[in-house]
Design an enzyme around this catalytic site. Structure first.
Site, PDB file in Angstrom:
ATOM      1  N   SER A 154      27.445  -5.963  46.438  1.00  0.00           N
ATOM      2  CA  SER A 154      26.921  -4.607  46.493  1.00  0.00           C
ATOM      3  C   SER A 154      26.243  -4.417  47.833  1.00  0.00           C
ATOM      4  CB  SER A 154      25.907  -4.386  45.366  1.00  0.00           C
ATOM      5  OG  SER A 154      25.167  -3.188  45.555  1.00  0.00           O
ATOM      6  N   TYR A 167      18.980  -6.988  39.760  1.00  0.00           N
ATOM      7  CA  TYR A 167      20.289  -6.609  40.298  1.00  0.00           C
ATOM      8  C   TYR A 167      20.447  -7.094  41.730  1.00  0.00           C
ATOM      9  CZ  TYR A 167      24.335  -3.708  41.431  1.00  0.00           C
ATOM     10  OH  TYR A 167      25.581  -3.271  41.829  1.00  0.00           O
TER      11      TYR A 167
END
Length: 278
Positions: A154, A167
């Protein structure tokens, strides 16, 4: 459109979103595809997960191209389940040439507010799941002297951010894991590369819980209400990208011509990469 003719690809998190885009695109280009998804909601994940019907639809779209699909319901955080998924793929198709470790979940919460259960779910799906996928496919690829492994990190795997401790940790870890795996597998004809997406238009970001988190001043915020916030996370003036923009990068890394590209990270994040080093 026959670039992957005769190849077999395994895609995790294939029931919808980016995973479906990857799976169908490989099929359109000639590959048979093992599609893996757990299709199961979890209390710690605040948005609905993919369903069995979603996974069946991915298989239908693959078969519509004339290629074969093998459906496997498995949790990537479970190594035995991933070993079984790979064994089923090899039994059905003879080998796994390409693996895309795409499965993952989104998790919101400051570090002081992140429960152990949320941490475990996020690390299990997003990082341990990548480790298990690589570990499950690597022996067969080593035996055949060929493999293309693509992992999905990401833009938040390359920078810190508020309210996303678990995350960010998981996606940062994917990059280190992938680079180390690229070195471990370099002598065996196997490449390992990473795609680092920005905001991708899938149910992971288009859900009521995230909308309310981003706009707590509104009772029922809509996509239009959160669009300016998503846009601000990119440097180009676009709020979210289409899943196929990530698929294009995956296909590039999986190509025969990418044999000498390994251990790299390709950001597809509407220019956010300009804000970080490396």
């Amino acid at each position: 459109m026959d670039e992957f003719e005769g190849k077999v690809a395994l895609i995790t998190g294939a029931a919808r979103g980016q995973g479906r885009s990857h799976a169908v695109s490989f099929a359109e280009r000639g590959a048979d595809v093992v599609i893996v998804d757990r299709c199961e909601n979890r209390e710690t994940v605040t948005y609905p997960m993919a369903t069995v019907e979603d996974l069946d639809e991915t298989a239908r779209l693959i078969e519509k191209t004339g290629r074969r699909a093998l459906i496997v319901r498995a949790d990537v955080a479970d190594r035995a389940a991933m070993d079984s998924a790979v064994a089923q793929g090899i039994s059905e198709f003879g080998r796994i040439d390409i693996a895309v470790a795409n499965a993952g979940v989104s998790a919101m919460g400051a570090v002081q507010a992140t429960s152990t259960a949320l941490w475990d779910e996020t690390i299990g799906s997003n990082l341990t799941g990548v480790f298990n996928t690589i570990g499950a496919v690597a022996p067969g690829m080593i035996e055949r002297g060929y493999g293309r492994i693509i992992t999905i990190s990401s833009m938040l795997g390359r920078q810190g951010a508020t309210n996303t401790a678990a995350y960010v940790a998981s996606k940062w870890g994917v990059i280190g894991l992938s680079k180390s795996s690229a070195l471990d597998l370099a002598q065996h004809g196997i490449t390992v590369n990473v795609v680092a997406p920005g905001n991708i238009s899938t149910p992971m970001i288009h859900n009521d819980k995230l909308y309310r988190h981003m706009r707590p001043d509104l009772e029922s915020p809509t996509a239009d209400d959160v669009e300016p916030i998503f846009r601000s996370l990119h440097s180009q003036p676009v709020a979210w990208l289409d899943p196929f923009e990530i698929t294009r990068a995956v296909l590039f890394f999986a190509a025969e011509g990418s044999a000498h590209i390994s251990g790299t990270v390709m950001p597809v994040d509407a220019g956010n990469a300009a804000r970080v080093t490396g």
